[in-house]
Design an enzyme around this catalytic site. Sequence first.
Site, PDB file in Angstrom:
ATOM      1  N   LYS A  66      45.051   7.991  -3.006  1.00 50.56           N
ATOM      2  CA  LYS A  66      45.563   6.678  -3.427  1.00 50.56           C
ATOM      3  C   LYS A  66      46.789   6.344  -2.618  1.00 50.56           C
ATOM      4  CE  LYS A  66      45.615   3.104  -6.140  1.00 50.56           C
ATOM      5  NZ  LYS A  66      45.738   2.296  -4.920  1.00 50.56           N
ATOM      6  N   LYS A 102      47.336   7.156   2.726  1.00 48.23           N
ATOM      7  CA  LYS A 102      48.060   5.978   3.236  1.00 48.23           C
ATOM      8  C   LYS A 102      47.387   5.527   4.509  1.00 48.23           C
ATOM      9  CE  LYS A 102      52.016   3.784   2.259  1.00 48.23           C
ATOM     10  NZ  LYS A 102      52.723   3.819   0.973  1.00 48.23           N
ATOM     11  N   THR A 186      56.452  -2.098  -9.216  1.00 45.33           N
ATOM     12  CA  THR A 186      57.337  -1.164  -8.519  1.00 45.33           C
ATOM     13  C   THR A 186      58.768  -1.341  -9.022  1.00 45.33           C
ATOM     14  OG1 THR A 186      55.893  -1.340  -6.608  1.00 45.33           O
ATOM     15  CG2 THR A 186      58.064  -0.364  -6.231  1.00 45.33           C
ATOM     16  N   ASN A 217      58.466  -7.544  -1.927  1.00 45.75           N
ATOM     17  CA  ASN A 217      57.978  -7.490  -3.299  1.00 45.75           C
ATOM     18  C   ASN A 217      58.892  -6.640  -4.187  1.00 45.75           C
ATOM     19  OD1 ASN A 217      56.204  -5.669  -5.243  1.00 45.75           O
ATOM     20  ND2 ASN A 217      55.350  -7.720  -5.233  1.00 45.75           N
ATOM     21  N   SER A 352      48.723   0.399 -10.335  1.00 51.13           N
ATOM     22  CA  SER A 352      47.486   0.458  -9.542  1.00 51.13           C
ATOM     23  C   SER A 352      46.443   1.309 -10.274  1.00 51.13           C
ATOM     24  CB  SER A 352      47.759   1.090  -8.170  1.00 51.13           C
ATOM     25  OG  SER A 352      48.160   0.115  -7.243  1.00 51.13           O
TER      26      SER A 352
END
Length: 419
Positions: A66, A102, A186, A217, A352
């Site tokens: 992930k 990633k 986040t 963000n 997520s």
Amino acid sequence: MSLFENTLAQIRKASDLMGLSANAREVLSRHERILEVSVPVKMDDGTVRVFQGYRCQHNSLRGPYKGGIRFHPDVDLGEVKALSAWMTMKCAVVGIPLGGGKGGIIVDSKKLSPRELEAMTREYARAITPFIGPKMDIPAPDVYTNAQIMGWIADEYSKIKGENVLGVVTGKALAMGGSEGRDTATSMGGMHVLMEYLKERGVAPAGLRVAVQGFGNAGSFMAKFAQEAGMSVIAVSDSKNGVFCAGGLDIPTVMAGKAEKGEVALCTNAGIGGAACSVVSNVELLALDCDILVLSALENQVTQENAANVKARMILELANGPVTPEADEILKGMGVPVIPDILANAGGVTVSYFELVQNEANYYWSAEEVQAKLKPIMVKAWMDISANQKKYNCTYREAAFISALRRLADALKWRRGIE
Ligand code: GLU
């Protein structure tokens, strides 16, 4: 030096402190799979450019890989290797059943037309399709990628598979299987951790002076939430420059100004009550006298060279890897605690995970349900790490790595019998 060297140094330090077995160290210092892909794109002017892309799959002992996909000119293999290993640690820190991966493309995506950006994204998605999927590897947004990019990847993947597979990526738009609260996750996770830290120290949030590097963000919402919690956000910056106002900035005004003018440094009347602000460079922002320095831009921002200039009382890492291992040592000597990335920014991947669960069930939660599920996970992760920090008399980063490595070593034992 490759950024992955930093990750290895962090793993080494924590392993020494906790006495991790040589076998577990060896396994967790390697990547299970590394993909290097070429991404040919027909540009608007008829020429062809071949972009270089990566997807690193660090570890899947605790669940499918992930982690985000980054579009940036400075992407390189060492960076993606580091970021994927940090994802493994991050998911283990918050105890969600996912591993670490990633991806990235070396590209200045701001210079592409919308059609070129879409073509490049779809081509990259095709290249990695055999290696991703809701049970294998689930990408998400990262630096300069967003819900639109995720939408194109999910669409391309679904076309190839001949069925709707929305759970192949997270960070999607609500209209196509996204989760409530993913956009603010986040920063919300970072706020929960920060509040717990302040509570433990007996410090009230009201009036604390905050400087935020990075206004993407994570940084922009963090600044907004900090202001809403009664803190005074005295400075924010983006990749170009920053603005400073001693009496505090009004973050919704900065957000609107950035959306309209493209740069926070052009928001010169964004102080509370319309007060004038001055322009500060990123270098100056890192050295501002403040209570909390939030790092939400890129890696390697606080280094051996500038760590001694930090005047903040503490650092919160919302970016991945913004403080180097050398700087960690200097800050430790200065008594400046650093709440590390793999804890502070783990709210993003936690929501997520919620998105993935909702996609699999094809049943969606309200914003309130998402928030109610996020907070206890972040608070528990903080409690574990705070306890480790005291037990091992170490930094919060070392404590977080210890917590993650212990869970990973456990999975290694149960899955493979390796101790
Ligand atoms: N890119 C984000 C991170 O570094 C989110 C990853 C995800 O949601 O999978 O944590």
